[in-house]
Enzyme design. Structure first.
Site, PDB file in Angstrom:
ATOM      1  N   ARG A 127      -1.555  -6.625  12.454  1.00 23.46           N
ATOM      2  CA  ARG A 127      -2.581  -5.987  13.292  1.00 23.46           C
ATOM      3  C   ARG A 127      -3.166  -6.954  14.304  1.00 23.46           C
ATOM      4  O   ARG A 127      -3.418  -6.583  15.451  1.00 23.46           O
ATOM      5  CB  ARG A 127      -3.716  -5.427  12.419  1.00 23.46           C
ATOM      6  CG  ARG A 127      -3.383  -4.100  11.831  1.00 23.46           C
ATOM      7  CD  ARG A 127      -4.645  -3.390  11.327  1.00 23.46           C
ATOM      8  NE  ARG A 127      -4.244  -2.247  10.516  1.00 23.46           N
ATOM      9  CZ  ARG A 127      -5.074  -1.462   9.850  1.00 23.46           C
ATOM     10  NH1 ARG A 127      -6.378  -1.704   9.881  1.00 23.46           N
ATOM     11  NH2 ARG A 127      -4.615  -0.452   9.145  1.00 23.46           N
ATOM     12  N   GLU A 156     -10.292  -1.984  13.517  1.00 28.40           N
ATOM     13  CA  GLU A 156     -10.676  -2.878  12.424  1.00 28.40           C
ATOM     14  C   GLU A 156      -9.491  -3.761  12.043  1.00 28.40           C
ATOM     15  O   GLU A 156      -8.395  -3.277  11.845  1.00 28.40           O
ATOM     16  CB  GLU A 156     -11.120  -2.028  11.229  1.00 28.40           C
ATOM     17  CG  GLU A 156     -11.533  -2.811  10.009  1.00 28.40           C
ATOM     18  CD  GLU A 156     -10.538  -2.712   8.890  1.00 28.40           C
ATOM     19  OE1 GLU A 156     -10.185  -1.616   8.490  1.00 28.40           O
ATOM     20  OE2 GLU A 156     -10.073  -3.790   8.437  1.00 28.40           O
ATOM     21  N   SER A 197     -11.818  -6.603   6.788  1.00 30.59           N
ATOM     22  CA  SER A 197     -12.897  -6.010   6.031  1.00 30.59           C
ATOM     23  C   SER A 197     -13.281  -7.050   5.001  1.00 30.59           C
ATOM     24  O   SER A 197     -12.419  -7.719   4.440  1.00 30.59           O
ATOM     25  CB  SER A 197     -12.366  -4.747   5.363  1.00 30.59           C
ATOM     26  OG  SER A 197     -13.404  -3.896   5.042  1.00 30.59           O
ATOM     27  N   ARG A 213      -0.768   2.184  13.013  1.00 31.87           N
ATOM     28  CA  ARG A 213      -1.312   0.936  12.465  1.00 31.87           C
ATOM     29  C   ARG A 213      -1.190   0.806  10.951  1.00 31.87           C
ATOM     30  O   ARG A 213      -1.805  -0.056  10.343  1.00 31.87           O
ATOM     31  CB  ARG A 213      -2.760   0.767  12.909  1.00 31.87           C
ATOM     32  CG  ARG A 213      -3.686   1.821  12.358  1.00 31.87           C
ATOM     33  CD  ARG A 213      -5.017   1.828  13.099  1.00 31.87           C
ATOM     34  NE  ARG A 213      -6.031   2.467  12.289  1.00 31.87           N
ATOM     35  CZ  ARG A 213      -7.133   1.882  11.852  1.00 31.87           C
ATOM     36  NH1 ARG A 213      -7.400   0.646  12.153  1.00 31.87           N
ATOM     37  NH2 ARG A 213      -7.995   2.532  11.105  1.00 31.87           N
ATOM     38  N   HIS A 214      -0.394   1.657  10.311  1.00 29.59           N
ATOM     39  CA  HIS A 214      -0.210   1.554   8.869  1.00 29.59           C
ATOM     40  C   HIS A 214       1.223   1.198   8.508  1.00 29.59           C
ATOM     41  O   HIS A 214       2.159   1.739   9.071  1.00 29.59           O
ATOM     42  CB  HIS A 214      -0.585   2.871   8.186  1.00 29.59           C
ATOM     43  CG  HIS A 214      -2.053   3.100   8.098  1.00 29.59           C
ATOM     44  ND1 HIS A 214      -2.751   3.749   9.080  1.00 29.59           N
ATOM     45  CD2 HIS A 214      -2.966   2.740   7.158  1.00 29.59           C
ATOM     46  CE1 HIS A 214      -4.042   3.796   8.750  1.00 29.59           C
ATOM     47  NE2 HIS A 214      -4.203   3.187   7.593  1.00 29.59           N
ATOM     48  N   ARG A 239       0.839  -1.202   0.000  1.00 32.71           N
ATOM     49  CA  ARG A 239       0.000   0.000   0.000  1.00 32.71           C
ATOM     50  C   ARG A 239       0.869   1.245   0.000  1.00 32.71           C
ATOM     51  O   ARG A 239       1.584   1.500   0.973  1.00 32.71           O
ATOM     52  CB  ARG A 239      -0.896   0.016   1.254  1.00 32.71           C
ATOM     53  CG  ARG A 239      -1.802  -1.187   1.431  1.00 32.71           C
ATOM     54  CD  ARG A 239      -3.128  -1.037   0.747  1.00 32.71           C
ATOM     55  NE  ARG A 239      -3.804  -2.334   0.658  1.00 32.71           N
ATOM     56  CZ  ARG A 239      -4.701  -2.802   1.541  1.00 32.71           C
ATOM     57  NH1 ARG A 239      -5.030  -2.062   2.575  1.00 32.71           N
ATOM     58  NH2 ARG A 239      -5.267  -3.987   1.357  1.00 32.71           N
ATOM     59  N   GLU A 274       0.473   4.170   0.738  1.00 31.49           N
ATOM     60  CA  GLU A 274      -0.182   5.241   1.500  1.00 31.49           C
ATOM     61  C   GLU A 274       0.860   6.016   2.278  1.00 31.49           C
ATOM     62  O   GLU A 274       1.668   5.427   2.982  1.00 31.49           O
ATOM     63  CB  GLU A 274      -1.176   4.649   2.497  1.00 31.49           C
ATOM     64  CG  GLU A 274      -2.455   4.143   1.870  1.00 31.49           C
ATOM     65  CD  GLU A 274      -3.347   3.517   2.934  1.00 31.49           C
ATOM     66  OE1 GLU A 274      -4.041   4.265   3.631  1.00 31.49           O
ATOM     67  OE2 GLU A 274      -3.334   2.276   3.061  1.00 31.49           O
TER      68      GLU A 274
END
Lengths: 472, 472
Positions: A446, A395, A398, A254-255, A246, A248
């Site tokens: 996670r 979370e 998903s 948490r990333h 990712r 991002e």
């Protein structure tokens, strides 16, 4: 050659007075005058105290001097006698015996200038302190030096040697093992989908570009499309454990830009809740397995990072119920609004207070906040057959029933303004008969972070990657 | 709702005269006049014949017409009675019974214009033919159309539905499962190392470049450095199953740009042969497990791709013995020369003839042909403590004892003209005490290809990647 070696984990009063031979690291040496010293010897997540003292037979004063000079973290071969102790050795994991060293040999010597000591790196933090400040803070703390996370990650190979980290990564391996164990037992097939993909498929943002011979390619953001294509190809039930990328630009706790995805996808017979039942059972199997089979590791982690035991039971809330719970606590949120991270955390506390569980599923997310391939709820307009799974208010999974009808899929693609040609291979897979199916994806790091309440995902990744961290 | 469903695999004479309900694909329909027809129904790697004929009660002529109109590959729900047959149904995997259909409902309809039929895609090739020609050849073959590999890979989702492919990918999952099973049983810990790495570490060629925020990064060519760093970090025995990326511009039957690596690394006590013993045991466990637990799948693969059973026993040859064997067959090769692919294949045949095994290990490769981190043999100058593993004359694993002494490592780095700064994190890991260790890496797809003698590695990868193939 071939002499039997003992492992520290097996040392106990049952071996009292026996001679043992082992390889270990020297974690610390503390001399008591010139004639005696104490070592802490370490193997993975196990430590034992060893005593060396001058005697007529084997240990000379010279020998003590030599032992004192062995740098911390060197690897030694030790002959010793196991000896019961009167008081438990609280600083070690083996507490009822110590070793009386008779011979010691340094097999591989460490550089004496360690970036930090293992003792400092293993010490629990005082309440209220954290390790996530700037690196320069370190020098200001005199009494009990703390090792900042940034320093740990720079010197990760040493940091990973703490008994805490050894235990954390056994837990990590345990989660995957329990995941596979459950799914293997329910007729799933393990797959490996390609990580190099032809187009930035799910919208185009947050995708890493790869130079692929004379063209561009991209790194898969998830195995989503491919595991669905395996369902289209009759695999019926599949899972994959593999890296997910990712791009991002996030620096949260948490990333990460690369993490390990535990993904699964399953054709169902009549209702997507068959799939929800499946993964609910799987999560409970993982939690149960961790608490029973990994109790030792969890205790070791708690020594450094105390945490409340994770509580899990079956609990499913409709999205409406989650919104109602938040509103009852004064939160203003619309029926079809997505929850913010803070709202999710608050919800976690509300659910814990009301239902006494750290694990729950929220079903029926609003259609508008989910990707194009999510199946709309045929009975409740505005909602969808999709769900998130939470641990301690965060979370961790998903998922959804997916659109399996090619015409509905094309309609949804159009509505979401996705260019069909960027996902042609995916769309084509739905032309030739597809069973209804649902699935989800879990972030391995996670799950580990939240189960043990470790506070930062970098603690549960061997060599974490974020926008500014790509080494070691 | 909730009606019990039967799976085709479980159909047998024991269920004769019972009513069953199942979901399956229609593989083919063949009408016999207007009143009767035969379907082949399929679930994964299992097929069964189903009969539908007009009777007073349930099946009308209209119904037969409707069934005839269902496109191949559609998904149907079927009520039927199980019925013994007089002659075995050779065209199906279930041979002792067929189904008498009483009701049928099309749950998800396939487009009738399939790129090829599953019948054609499952047919064994006549001896001497292959499927690797140009796509245009297809039209020229009238009698029994063959489906070229290139066509299969373009339409991989359909191709993967053949009973053969279903079996191949169960074998693939089986290899990983057996690999983990053995290593888990021997104290290994599963790890996940990063795939995004900071530098083109092992020489610089053959590495994919990634745009990583404001810098370049690269895709790992192997987890080699990171699994060794885990040994430096006290993990002692680790394995990893994950993607491996090679930017090699090769189009051979055994190269892909992305494949699944089964890697392991292990600290040993006294001699690297402890590690050789370990993986020899692991390979034999895999071969044994495949032949016993996956016998059904192997039989299904053999229907389409007949192959000789894989023979495996313990056999280790010194590199000198391999060279001598080649020379005895007229090959001119120097003592320290690397073997070419053709020489390896010849060696495979010579070993098979002499020792009756398709599996063997060649130990003690010349130092000059191995990477800088390979441990030289301290007794035999010019050789090294390294090995390759072969299946049917093709290399499937390369490995070695690694240099664990930081000074020797720096010496070897210099000799190989590798820039230290490109591997600084790796070199630094060796400063603080490292136990002797060895390891290796296996290509998952190669093991599957060679065990079943499938001839092309693309057959054992779900969505293979080569320099010109990056979709679907």
């Amino acid at each position: 050659m071939g002499e039997k070696r003992t492992i520290i984990k097996d040392l106990s009063a049952a071996l009292a007075d026996e001679d043992v031979y082992l390889r270990a690291r020297v974690q610390t040496y503390r001399g008591v005058g010139a004639k005696k010293g104490f070592l802490i010897l370490r193997q993975r997540e196990h430590t034992v105290q060893a005593v060396v003292s001058v005697d007529a037979d084997q240990i000379s004063k010279q020998m003590i001097k030599y032992i004192a000079s062995i740098p911390s973290e060197s690897i030694v071969l030790v002959h010793a006698k196991v000896s019961k102790v009167l008081e438990p050795v609280k600083s070690c994991t083996v507490q009822d015996v110590e070793l009386q060293i008779t011979q010691i040999f340094c097999e591989n010597k460490s550089d004496g200038r360690l970036p930090f000591t293992l003792e400092d790196a293993t010490r629990p933090l005082p309440v209220g302190e954290d390790e996530e400040g700037e690196e320069t803070e370190q020098a200001t703390d005199q009494a009990a030096p703390k090792v900042l996370l940034v320093t740990r990650l720079k010197n990760r190979v040493i940091d990973l040697r703490t008994i805490t980290n050894q235990a954390i990564f056994k837990i990590q391996a345990g989660v995957s093992k329990l995941f596979r164990e459950y799914l293997d037992g329910h007729g799933f097939t393990e797959i490996h989908s390609p990580k190099i993909i032809p187009a930035a498929s799910e919208g185009g943002a947050n995708v890493f570009k790869v130079s692929y011979f004379n063209r561009d390619a991209f790194l898969a953001q998830s195995p989503q499309f491919y595991k669905q294509m395996c369902i289209c190809a009759d695999f019926e039930r599949v899972y994959e454990i593999g890296p997910v990328f990712r791009a991002e630009n996030s620096f949260t706790h948490r990333h990460m830009t690369e993490f390990v995805g535990l993904d699964f996808e399953m054709a169902f017979q009549e209702h997507y809740h068959e799939v929800v039942d499946m993964f609910e059972g799987m999560f409970l199997h993982i939690f149960e397995g961790l608490s029973t089979r990994y109790a030792t590791e969890l205790e070791i982690i708690k020594r450094q990072f105390p945490f409340e035991d994770f509580k899990a039971k079956k609990l499913r809330l409709h999205y409406k119920d989650a919104i109602a719970l938040l509103r009852s606590s004064g939160v203003e949120i619309g029926d079809y609004d997505d929850m913010s991270t803070d709202q999710e955390k608050l919800l976690g506390r509300l659910v814990k207070a009301k239902y006494d569980t750290d694990f729950y599923i929220i079903d029926k997310f609003p259609l508008a906040v989910r990707p194009f391939y999510t199946m709309p709820d045929p009975q409740q307009p505005g909602y969808s057959n999709s769900y998130d799974v939470f641990m301690r208010g965060e979370e961790i999974m998903s998922g959804a029933q997916r659109v399996h009808d090619v015409n509905l899929l094309l309609e949804r693609v159009k509505e979401h303004k996705v260019e069909v040609k960027t996902i042609q291979g995916y769309v084509d897979a739905f032309k030739y008969g597809v069973p209804p199916h649902a699935g989800g994806g879990i972030g391995l790091e996670r799950v580990c972070m939240l189960y043990c309440a470790l506070g930062n995902i970098r603690r549960t990744s061997l060599f974490p990657r974020d926008p500014k961290r790509v080494e070691p």
